[in-house]
Design a protein around this motif. Structure first.
Motif, PDB file in Angstrom:
ATOM      1  N   VAL A 173      -7.748  -5.108   1.103  1.00 11.41           N
ATOM      2  CA  VAL A 173      -8.834  -4.180   0.756  1.00 11.41           C
ATOM      3  C   VAL A 173      -8.397  -3.229  -0.356  1.00 11.41           C
ATOM      4  CG1 VAL A 173     -10.193  -2.228   1.626  1.00 11.41           C
ATOM      5  CG2 VAL A 173     -10.070  -4.356   2.930  1.00 11.41           C
ATOM      6  N   CYS A 174      -7.190  -2.707  -0.268  1.00 12.74           N
ATOM      7  CA  CYS A 174      -6.693  -1.814  -1.328  1.00 12.74           C
ATOM      8  C   CYS A 174      -6.643  -2.538  -2.663  1.00 12.74           C
ATOM      9  CB  CYS A 174      -5.323  -1.252  -0.964  1.00 12.74           C
ATOM     10  SG  CYS A 174      -5.368   0.036   0.295  1.00 12.74           S
ATOM     11  N   ARG A 175      -6.203  -3.782  -2.660  1.00 15.38           N
ATOM     12  CA  ARG A 175      -6.174  -4.573  -3.895  1.00 15.38           C
ATOM     13  C   ARG A 175      -7.589  -4.791  -4.428  1.00 15.38           C
ATOM     14  NH1 ARG A 175      -1.707  -9.175  -2.139  1.00 15.38           N
ATOM     15  NH2 ARG A 175       0.119  -7.837  -2.430  1.00 15.38           N
ATOM     16  N   CYS A 176      -8.527  -5.091  -3.540  1.00  9.00           N
ATOM     17  CA  CYS A 176      -9.920  -5.319  -3.941  1.00  9.00           C
ATOM     18  C   CYS A 176     -10.562  -4.081  -4.545  1.00  9.00           C
ATOM     19  CB  CYS A 176     -10.757  -5.739  -2.735  1.00  9.00           C
ATOM     20  SG  CYS A 176     -10.452  -7.383  -2.138  1.00  9.00           S
ATOM     21  N   ALA A 177     -10.201  -2.947  -4.008  1.00 11.32           N
ATOM     22  CA  ALA A 177     -10.799  -1.686  -4.446  1.00 11.32           C
ATOM     23  C   ALA A 177     -10.051  -1.073  -5.627  1.00 11.32           C
ATOM     24  CB  ALA A 177     -10.836  -0.705  -3.285  1.00 11.32           C
ATOM     25  N   GLY A 178      -8.918  -1.661  -5.995  1.00 13.10           N
ATOM     26  CA  GLY A 178      -8.128  -1.112  -7.092  1.00 13.10           C
ATOM     27  C   GLY A 178      -7.443   0.187  -6.729  1.00 13.10           C
ATOM     28  N   VAL A 179      -7.150   0.358  -5.441  1.00 18.94           N
ATOM     29  CA  VAL A 179      -6.522   1.580  -4.957  1.00 18.94           C
ATOM     30  C   VAL A 179      -5.012   1.416  -4.970  1.00 18.94           C
ATOM     31  CG1 VAL A 179      -6.220   3.060  -2.931  1.00 18.94           C
ATOM     32  CG2 VAL A 179      -8.482   2.188  -3.510  1.00 18.94           C
ATOM     33  N   SER A 180      -4.336   2.362  -5.587  1.00 18.61           N
ATOM     34  CA  SER A 180      -2.880   2.362  -5.582  1.00 18.61           C
ATOM     35  C   SER A 180      -2.414   2.872  -4.229  1.00 18.61           C
ATOM     36  CB  SER A 180      -2.369   3.272  -6.697  1.00 18.61           C
ATOM     37  OG  SER A 180      -0.969   3.332  -6.659  1.00 18.61           O
ATOM     38  N   TYR A 181      -1.453   2.194  -3.653  1.00 19.22           N
ATOM     39  CA  TYR A 181      -0.998   2.543  -2.313  1.00 19.22           C
ATOM     40  C   TYR A 181       0.516   2.569  -2.307  1.00 19.22           C
ATOM     41  CZ  TYR A 181      -1.308   2.727   2.795  1.00 19.22           C
ATOM     42  OH  TYR A 181      -1.242   3.124   4.110  1.00 19.22           O
ATOM     43  N   ASP A 182       1.103   3.661  -1.842  1.00 13.75           N
ATOM     44  CA  ASP A 182       2.553   3.790  -1.755  1.00 13.75           C
ATOM     45  C   ASP A 182       2.991   3.290  -0.388  1.00 13.75           C
ATOM     46  OD1 ASP A 182       5.211   4.435  -1.720  1.00 13.75           O
ATOM     47  OD2 ASP A 182       4.932   6.544  -2.229  1.00 13.75           O
ATOM     48  N   TRP A 183       3.424   2.040  -0.323  1.00 12.21           N
ATOM     49  CA  TRP A 183       3.770   1.409   0.947  1.00 12.21           C
ATOM     50  C   TRP A 183       5.054   1.970   1.539  1.00 12.21           C
ATOM     51  CZ3 TRP A 183      -0.090  -1.147   2.956  1.00 12.21           C
ATOM     52  CH2 TRP A 183      -1.055  -1.681   2.103  1.00 12.21           C
ATOM     53  N   THR A 184       5.797   2.777   0.787  1.00  9.89           N
ATOM     54  CA  THR A 184       7.046   3.343   1.303  1.00  9.89           C
ATOM     55  C   THR A 184       6.807   4.609   2.111  1.00  9.89           C
ATOM     56  OG1 THR A 184       7.465   4.645  -0.705  1.00  9.89           O
ATOM     57  CG2 THR A 184       8.350   2.386  -0.625  1.00  9.89           C
ATOM     58  N   ARG A 185       5.613   5.186   2.037  1.00  9.10           N
ATOM     59  CA  ARG A 185       5.293   6.394   2.774  1.00  9.10           C
ATOM     60  C   ARG A 185       4.387   6.086   3.955  1.00  9.10           C
ATOM     61  NH1 ARG A 185       3.503  11.160  -1.138  1.00  9.10           N
ATOM     62  NH2 ARG A 185       2.675  11.744   0.873  1.00  9.10           N
ATOM     63  N   GLU A 186       4.611   6.757   5.048  1.00  9.87           N
ATOM     64  CA  GLU A 186       3.822   6.524   6.254  1.00  9.87           C
ATOM     65  C   GLU A 186       2.336   6.804   6.029  1.00  9.87           C
ATOM     66  OE1 GLU A 186       3.686   8.249  10.727  1.00  9.87           O
ATOM     67  OE2 GLU A 186       5.655   7.775   9.910  1.00  9.87           O
ATOM     68  N   ASP A 187       2.026   7.813   5.218  1.00  4.83           N
ATOM     69  CA  ASP A 187       0.623   8.169   4.969  1.00  4.83           C
ATOM     70  C   ASP A 187       0.048   7.435   3.759  1.00  4.83           C
ATOM     71  OD1 ASP A 187       1.852   9.435   2.862  1.00  4.83           O
ATOM     72  OD2 ASP A 187       0.975  11.398   3.253  1.00  4.83           O
ATOM     73  N   GLY A 188       0.817   6.504   3.177  1.00  5.43           N
ATOM     74  CA  GLY A 188       0.334   5.734   2.050  1.00  5.43           C
ATOM     75  C   GLY A 188       0.308   6.503   0.750  1.00  5.43           C
TER      76      GLY A 188
END
Length: 100
Positions: A83-98
């Protein structure tokens, strides 16, 4: 989140799930599930997908899952990634809160 383009996350390895997500304008949430355990766990998998989409505020999407025995937490993680990829949302997978 708005699904703007098609995307995919996951693999076809045992214990994983491959999730493809795409826009579904005016069609609400449409889920297609392919799984060897669909008869036993299909409704639980669909419930997990719908809960995760609601948490992500996704109201319109076509979701296709090819399940290879994934646990609930794997389904949620793969779906969030797709979903994040579809929406073009950058997501920091190293942080618990993204990193939000």
């Amino acid at each position: 989140m708005e699904i703007k383009k098609a995307s995919m996350a996951g693999t076809l390895e045992s214990g994983d799930v491959q999730i493809m997500a795409a826009p579904n304008p005016g069609g609400g949430i449409e889920i297609e599930l392919e799984s060897d355990v669909k008869l036993q766990f299909g409704s639980a998998i669909e419930k997990t997908v719908r809960e995760e989409l609601a948490r992500l505020s996704v109201e319109e999407a076509y979701i296709r899952l090819v399940d290879k025995g994934a646990l609930d937490c794997v389904i949620r993680a793969r779906l969030e990634c797709a979903v994040c990829r579809c929406a073009g949302v950058s997501y920091d997978w190293t942080r618990e809160d993204g990193g939000k």
